[in-house]
Design a protein around this motif. Structure first.
Motif, PDB file in Angstrom:
ATOM      1  N   ASP A 182     -35.029  11.860 -14.274  1.00  0.00           N
ATOM      2  CA  ASP A 182     -34.851  10.618 -13.525  1.00  0.00           C
ATOM      3  C   ASP A 182     -33.792   9.722 -14.146  1.00  0.00           C
ATOM      4  O   ASP A 182     -33.375   8.735 -13.530  1.00  0.00           O
ATOM      5  CB  ASP A 182     -36.174   9.847 -13.457  1.00  0.00           C
ATOM      6  N   GLY A 183     -33.373  10.034 -15.378  1.00  0.00           N
ATOM      7  CA  GLY A 183     -32.417   9.181 -16.089  1.00  0.00           C
ATOM      8  C   GLY A 183     -31.068   9.837 -16.284  1.00  0.00           C
ATOM      9  O   GLY A 183     -30.812  10.958 -15.828  1.00  0.00           O
ATOM     10  N   ALA A 184     -30.197   9.145 -17.017  1.00  0.00           N
ATOM     11  CA  ALA A 184     -28.821   9.595 -17.209  1.00  0.00           C
ATOM     12  C   ALA A 184     -28.742  10.898 -17.994  1.00  0.00           C
ATOM     13  O   ALA A 184     -27.889  11.749 -17.721  1.00  0.00           O
ATOM     14  CB  ALA A 184     -28.017   8.509 -17.929  1.00  0.00           C
ATOM     15  N   HIS A 185     -29.641  11.091 -18.962  1.00  0.00           N
ATOM     16  CA  HIS A 185     -29.562  12.289 -19.798  1.00  0.00           C
ATOM     17  C   HIS A 185     -29.934  13.562 -19.041  1.00  0.00           C
ATOM     18  O   HIS A 185     -29.542  14.660 -19.446  1.00  0.00           O
ATOM     19  CB  HIS A 185     -30.451  12.136 -21.037  1.00  0.00           C
ATOM     20  N   GLY A 186     -30.685  13.425 -17.965  1.00  0.00           N
ATOM     21  CA  GLY A 186     -31.068  14.596 -17.184  1.00  0.00           C
ATOM     22  C   GLY A 186     -30.326  14.721 -15.870  1.00  0.00           C
ATOM     23  O   GLY A 186     -30.694  15.536 -15.019  1.00  0.00           O
ATOM     24  N   ASN A 187     -29.251  13.943 -15.706  1.00  0.00           N
ATOM     25  CA  ASN A 187     -28.477  13.951 -14.461  1.00  0.00           C
ATOM     26  C   ASN A 187     -27.593  15.193 -14.392  1.00  0.00           C
ATOM     27  O   ASN A 187     -26.601  15.308 -15.117  1.00  0.00           O
ATOM     28  CB  ASN A 187     -27.633  12.681 -14.367  1.00  0.00           C
ATOM     29  N   LEU A 188     -27.932  16.100 -13.532  1.00  0.00           N
ATOM     30  CA  LEU A 188     -27.201  17.362 -13.422  1.00  0.00           C
ATOM     31  C   LEU A 188     -25.793  17.181 -12.855  1.00  0.00           C
ATOM     32  O   LEU A 188     -24.938  18.054 -13.014  1.00  0.00           O
ATOM     33  CB  LEU A 188     -27.988  18.340 -12.550  1.00  0.00           C
ATOM     34  N   ASP A 189     -25.564  16.061 -12.177  1.00  0.00           N
ATOM     35  CA  ASP A 189     -24.261  15.829 -11.543  1.00  0.00           C
ATOM     36  C   ASP A 189     -23.284  15.076 -12.433  1.00  0.00           C
ATOM     37  O   ASP A 189     -22.126  14.892 -12.074  1.00  0.00           O
ATOM     38  CB  ASP A 189     -24.445  15.044 -10.233  1.00  0.00           C
ATOM     39  N   ASN A 190     -23.754  14.624 -13.596  1.00  0.00           N
ATOM     40  CA  ASN A 190     -22.898  13.863 -14.509  1.00  0.00           C
ATOM     41  C   ASN A 190     -22.291  14.803 -15.549  1.00  0.00           C
ATOM     42  O   ASN A 190     -23.022  15.380 -16.351  1.00  0.00           O
ATOM     43  CB  ASN A 190     -23.724  12.769 -15.195  1.00  0.00           C
ATOM     44  N   PRO A 191     -20.971  14.975 -15.559  1.00  0.00           N
ATOM     45  CA  PRO A 191     -20.357  15.912 -16.514  1.00  0.00           C
ATOM     46  C   PRO A 191     -20.526  15.498 -17.966  1.00  0.00           C
ATOM     47  O   PRO A 191     -20.348  16.319 -18.868  1.00  0.00           O
ATOM     48  CB  PRO A 191     -18.878  15.902 -16.104  1.00  0.00           C
ATOM     49  N   LYS A 192     -20.892  14.221 -18.221  1.00  0.00           N
ATOM     50  CA  LYS A 192     -21.105  13.751 -19.588  1.00  0.00           C
ATOM     51  C   LYS A 192     -22.567  13.866 -20.019  1.00  0.00           C
ATOM     52  O   LYS A 192     -22.897  13.580 -21.158  1.00  0.00           O
ATOM     53  CB  LYS A 192     -20.644  12.294 -19.722  1.00  0.00           C
ATOM     54  N   SER A 193     -23.419  14.279 -19.109  1.00  0.00           N
ATOM     55  CA  SER A 193     -24.838  14.413 -19.423  1.00  0.00           C
ATOM     56  C   SER A 193     -25.086  15.658 -20.256  1.00  0.00           C
ATOM     57  O   SER A 193     -24.382  16.667 -20.113  1.00  0.00           O
ATOM     58  CB  SER A 193     -25.638  14.491 -18.122  1.00  0.00           C
ATOM     59  N   ILE A 243     -35.506   8.020 -24.145  1.00  0.00           N
ATOM     60  CA  ILE A 243     -34.560   8.897 -23.456  1.00  0.00           C
ATOM     61  C   ILE A 243     -35.164   9.519 -22.204  1.00  0.00           C
ATOM     62  O   ILE A 243     -34.526   9.597 -21.160  1.00  0.00           O
ATOM     63  CB  ILE A 243     -34.080  10.019 -24.409  1.00  0.00           C
ATOM     64  N   HIS A 244     -36.408   9.951 -22.286  1.00  0.00           N
ATOM     65  CA  HIS A 244     -37.042  10.652 -21.170  1.00  0.00           C
ATOM     66  C   HIS A 244     -37.636   9.665 -20.184  1.00  0.00           C
ATOM     67  O   HIS A 244     -38.816   9.747 -19.811  1.00  0.00           O
ATOM     68  CB  HIS A 244     -38.121  11.604 -21.698  1.00  0.00           C
ATOM     69  N   VAL A 245     -36.823   8.731 -19.725  1.00  0.00           N
ATOM     70  CA  VAL A 245     -37.259   7.728 -18.750  1.00  0.00           C
ATOM     71  C   VAL A 245     -36.109   7.461 -17.793  1.00  0.00           C
ATOM     72  O   VAL A 245     -34.944   7.739 -18.101  1.00  0.00           O
ATOM     73  CB  VAL A 245     -37.675   6.397 -19.435  1.00  0.00           C
TER      74      VAL A 245
END
Length: 318
Positions: free
Chosen positions: A73-84, A158-160
């Protein structure tokens, strides 16, 4: 298909579903001494045995954890973000190479984060700083939190979906969990309005470190104060030395029992410097109350205590 065959297949299916949970309960590596865990992790990084299936391997066991799945649900798990992290090594980008961690009865550790982790704060933070190395964190090395071995995960989650400390309504509460002296000062008679969330700690401080004292965002205490109190900046025709030197000579910015966040009540505060000659060394004349003890004390007369631009304001009276 007879009843016995159906029952056998049902029991096998149940067993396969329970297998990950049984595996997790086997012999947890958390019981291994911290020094041994650190040595094993160093070796795992040297070997570099990452999972060919990435997060899919991890989720075989961990998918039932709501905490784990909340990462998506957050930035670290965003599959579409190349910086994730999910665009690269996925879970192993932060938790380290899988190695034999998913094998039955394995004690092969993974990196965990927070104050209770056996992994030293310096190594935990090196994982975070491998990505978060922008100008906001350029002074992390050697700053107060670094020297105190504070892991990033003690403040950040992080996991939020949204990291609570980035919410200004929660920031002060999180900071004051450790900074208890400042938490008490915020509730004193005179204080900046942090307890009402009209200000937050990061308005003045950079928790990731700065080149100034106390991790202030500006290069000096006064510059930090002037960012809001611009009317005190000057230059003044008649300046007051302790004001131009450092605001905290007289004020406690986190709060005080005295008016205007003064560290000591006037006239005692003023008499720390002005006590050598004349009326400045006396709080009473002939035993009677006077301007020293009424109202604003010394400021009854010397009202422009932060400096004066009046031609006749050499005594900071106008």
């Amino acid at each position: 298909m007879n009843m016995e065959s159906s029952m056998t297949r049902w029991l096998i299916a149940i067993g396969l579903l329970l297998l990950p949970s049984l595996h997790l309960q086997a012999t947890p590596w958390q019981d291994v001494p911290a020094a041994e865990v650190e040595a094993q992790l160093d070796k795992k990084f040297a070997d570099g045995k990452y999972s060919p299936k990435g997060a899919d391997t991890c989720l075989t066991c961990h998918r039932k954890s709501a905490t784990v799945m909340a990462m998506f649900d957050g930035a670290h798990g965003n599959l579409d973000n190349p910086k994730s992290p999910m665009a690269d090594l996925q879970c192993e980008a932060c938790h380290g190479p899988l190695g034999t961690h998913n094998k039955k009865n394995s004690k092969d550790p993974m990196i965990t984060f927070g104050l209770n982790s056996p992994v030293p704060a310096e190594k935990q933070n090196s994982i975070c700083l491998s990505c978060h190395n922008d100008e906001e964190r350029m002074a992390w090395q050697g700053n107060h939190h670094d020297n105190a071995d504070v892991p990033c995960a003690s403040c950040h989650q992080i996991h939020v979906a949204n990291d609570p400390i980035r919410d200004k309504s929660q920031e002060v509460a999180i900071c004051t969990q450790c900074h208890t002296e400042q938490r008490a000062q915020l509730h004193q008679r005179s204080a900046h309005p942090l307890k009402n969330n009209q200000m937050v700690c990061s308005d003045c401080h950079n928790a990731h470190g700065s080149l100034a004292d106390s991790s202030l965002k500006q290069m000096s205490v006064n510059d930090n104060c002037y960012s809001c109190h611009a009317e005190k900046r000057g230059p003044m025709l008649w300046e007051h030395a302790p004001v131009t030197d450092n605001c905290v000579n007289c004020h406690n910015p986190h709060g005080s029992v005295n008016e205007a966040m003064l560290t000591i009540k006037a006239p005692q505060l003023c008499q720390q410097c002005h006590a050598s000659v004349g009326h400045t060394g006396n709080a009473y004349f002939n035993g009677q109350p006077n301007a020293f003890t009424a109202g604003q004390s010394c400021m009854n007369c010397h009202g422009q205590i932060h400096g004066s631009n009046h031609p006749s304001g050499n005594l900071l009276q106008r």
